[in-house]
Write an enzyme that holds these catalytic residues in place. Structure first.
Site, PDB file in Angstrom:
ATOM      1  N   LYS A  48       0.866  -1.187   0.000  1.00  0.00           N
ATOM      2  CA  LYS A  48       0.000   0.000   0.000  1.00  0.00           C
ATOM      3  C   LYS A  48       0.900   1.233   0.000  1.00  0.00           C
ATOM      4  O   LYS A  48       1.926   1.260   0.684  1.00  0.00           O
ATOM      5  CB  LYS A  48      -0.894   0.001   1.254  1.00  0.00           C
ATOM      6  CG  LYS A  48      -1.719   1.274   1.444  1.00  0.00           C
ATOM      7  CD  LYS A  48      -2.787   1.458   0.378  1.00  0.00           C
ATOM      8  CE  LYS A  48      -3.477   2.825   0.482  1.00  0.00           C
ATOM      9  NZ  LYS A  48      -4.360   3.085  -0.666  1.00  0.00           N
ATOM     10  N   ASN A  72     -13.429   3.784  -5.679  1.00  0.00           N
ATOM     11  CA  ASN A  72     -12.891   3.864  -4.323  1.00  0.00           C
ATOM     12  C   ASN A  72     -12.532   5.288  -3.978  1.00  0.00           C
ATOM     13  O   ASN A  72     -12.185   6.104  -4.834  1.00  0.00           O
ATOM     14  CB  ASN A  72     -11.675   2.937  -4.155  1.00  0.00           C
ATOM     15  CG  ASN A  72     -10.362   3.610  -4.521  1.00  0.00           C
ATOM     16  OD1 ASN A  72      -9.760   4.319  -3.718  1.00  0.00           O
ATOM     17  ND2 ASN A  72      -9.914   3.398  -5.765  1.00  0.00           N
ATOM     18  N   MET A  74     -10.526   5.692  -0.839  1.00  0.00           N
ATOM     19  CA  MET A  74      -9.911   5.190   0.397  1.00  0.00           C
ATOM     20  C   MET A  74      -9.234   6.319   1.187  1.00  0.00           C
ATOM     21  O   MET A  74      -9.284   6.338   2.414  1.00  0.00           O
ATOM     22  CB  MET A  74      -8.884   4.098   0.077  1.00  0.00           C
ATOM     23  CG  MET A  74      -9.447   2.897  -0.685  1.00  0.00           C
ATOM     24  SD  MET A  74     -10.746   2.041   0.193  1.00  0.00           S
ATOM     25  CE  MET A  74      -9.839   1.313   1.533  1.00  0.00           C
ATOM     26  N   CYS A 130      -2.373   9.698  -6.558  1.00  0.00           N
ATOM     27  CA  CYS A 130      -3.515   9.358  -5.717  1.00  0.00           C
ATOM     28  C   CYS A 130      -4.647  10.367  -5.939  1.00  0.00           C
ATOM     29  O   CYS A 130      -4.443  11.571  -5.770  1.00  0.00           O
ATOM     30  CB  CYS A 130      -3.158   9.335  -4.239  1.00  0.00           C
ATOM     31  SG  CYS A 130      -4.625   8.910  -3.267  1.00  0.00           S
TER      32      CYS A 130
HETATM   33  O1  ERO Z   1      -7.663   6.328  -1.972  1.00  0.00           O
HETATM   34  C1  ERO Z   1      -6.603   5.723  -2.022  1.00  0.00           C
HETATM   35  O2  ERO Z   1      -5.978   5.346  -1.008  1.00  0.00           O
HETATM   36  C2  ERO Z   1      -6.064   5.480  -3.378  1.00  0.00           C
HETATM   37  N1  ERO Z   1      -6.937   5.007  -4.305  1.00  0.00           N
HETATM   38  C3  ERO Z   1      -6.561   4.827  -5.605  1.00  0.00           C
HETATM   39  O3  ERO Z   1      -7.366   4.398  -6.433  1.00  0.00           O
HETATM   40  N2  ERO Z   1      -5.305   5.108  -5.965  1.00  0.00           N
HETATM   41  C4  ERO Z   1      -4.399   5.592  -5.082  1.00  0.00           C
HETATM   42  O4  ERO Z   1      -3.259   5.849  -5.518  1.00  0.00           O
HETATM   43  C5  ERO Z   1      -4.785   5.791  -3.724  1.00  0.00           C
HETATM   44  C6  ERO Z   1      -3.871   6.330  -2.741  1.00  0.00           C
HETATM   45  C7  ERO Z   1      -2.604   6.523  -2.889  1.00  0.00           C
END
Ligand code: ERO
Length: 311
Positions: A48, A72, A74, A130
């Protein structure tokens, strides 16, 4: 069916096959990373994206499965880079790619300085894309900022390092990002991150499906395959030969893995489909890829890598 030679070289590392997990997928905690170490036909482990300090990420709901992929938001939840730097130095089962991200260029430099000073000799990947941290733009859409951060990185960083890119949608933008990247000794690009700031609407409830940023989030899975393939192809046509490509986006079948490689990918990573199907997906994709190679009379990935024909 005869076993194929699927070995792949990236920087100073030989991988047993082409398949990786996409960063963010089942790679945040010790338990998840241990699962990846045991997963057959997963050739390497991507962590991650790690930041200077641990982050809880955005509020739930922050991942939503869709018939045609996923969205997403996240918000970069992770245990902080010391955890992942420690992990990649302990991991012996498979090669690792240590993904790092910064909330600022200064953060990135601080994290990379520690990686440079550590005993880790494997590959690092700087996530410049991101889409989900409120108030933070995707660095790699700003070509000047991207050049500036890479200039600072290569003042001191001498270990293998690549970059994770967002999808581009205009041929001029491919020219511009390639012109920046070709000026630096990066090992690879990983293309694409999720397609940022999509919006999924639940018509029955008349509302969005993820909480942060008003429901805007990164799209992944089958719906982004053509965008991912276009990015792999366009960058392969523009980047220096010594910059490898990890193709990411939209893989649900062995034929999709084949297509990424045909467009020029050295390795291929899988995200949404792991969530949908579980870690057994890597066995299925490998069997399907090998069956397709048999049908076509190919023995190794180099037999068709980058060989996409135009009409
Ligand atoms: O929201 C996230 O942690 C995330 N989601 C993505 O689709 N790509 C990312 O690069 C990323 C966080 C670095």
């Amino acid at each position: 069916m005869t076993k194929k030679n699927l070995t792949t070289q990236l920087a100073n590392v030989t991988f047993d096959g082409p398949l990786l997990n996409a960063s963010g997928i089942h790679c945040q905690t010790s338990a998840e990373l241990a699962d990846l170490a045991k997963t057959s036909n997963l050739a390497g482990i991507v962590t991650k994206s790690a930041t200077l300090f641990p982050r809880k990420g955005n509020e739930n709901p922050r991942y939503h499965d869709l018939p045609y992929g996923s969205i997403n938001s996240m918000g970069l939840p992770n245990l902080g880079y010391p955890f992942y730097l420690d992990y990649v130095q302990q991991e012996k089962a498979k090669p690792t790619i240590l993904s790092v991200a910064g909330l600022s260029a200064d953060d990135v430099i601080e994290v990379l300085s520690d990686i440079q000073d550590s005993k880790y000799q494997g590959i690092t990947e700087l996530n410049l894309s991101c889409p989900n941290v409120p108030g933070k733009p995707q660095t790699a859409y700003d070509f000047v900022a991207t050049r500036k951060v890479l200039e600072r990185v290569f003042e001191f960083f001498t270990k293998p390092i690549g970059v994770k890119l967002p999808p581009y949608f205009d041929l001029v933008h491919f020219d511009q990002i390639a012109a920046v990247l070709n000026d630096f000794p990066i090992t690879h690009v990983n293309t694409v991150n999720s397609v940022g700031n999509g919006l999924v609407v639940d018509v029955a409830k008349e509302q969005v499906v993820t909480k942060a940023k008003g429901g805007f989030g990164g799209l992944g899975g089958a719906m982004i395959l053509p965008t991912a393939l276009a990015n792999v192809r366009a960058l392969r046509q523009r980047l220096n030969d010594n910059i490898a490509i990890i193709g990411t986006g939209g893989v649900t079948t062995g034929a999709d893995v084949f297509a990424h490689i045909l467009c020029g990918a050295d390795m291929v990573s899988v995200g949404t489909q792991v969530i949908k199907e579980g870690l057994g997906v890597y066995d299925r994709l490998t069997q399907e890829l090998e069956a397709l190679m048999t049908e076509k009379g190919y023995e190794r990935l180099a037999d068709f890598r980058g060989q996409l024909r135009e009409l």
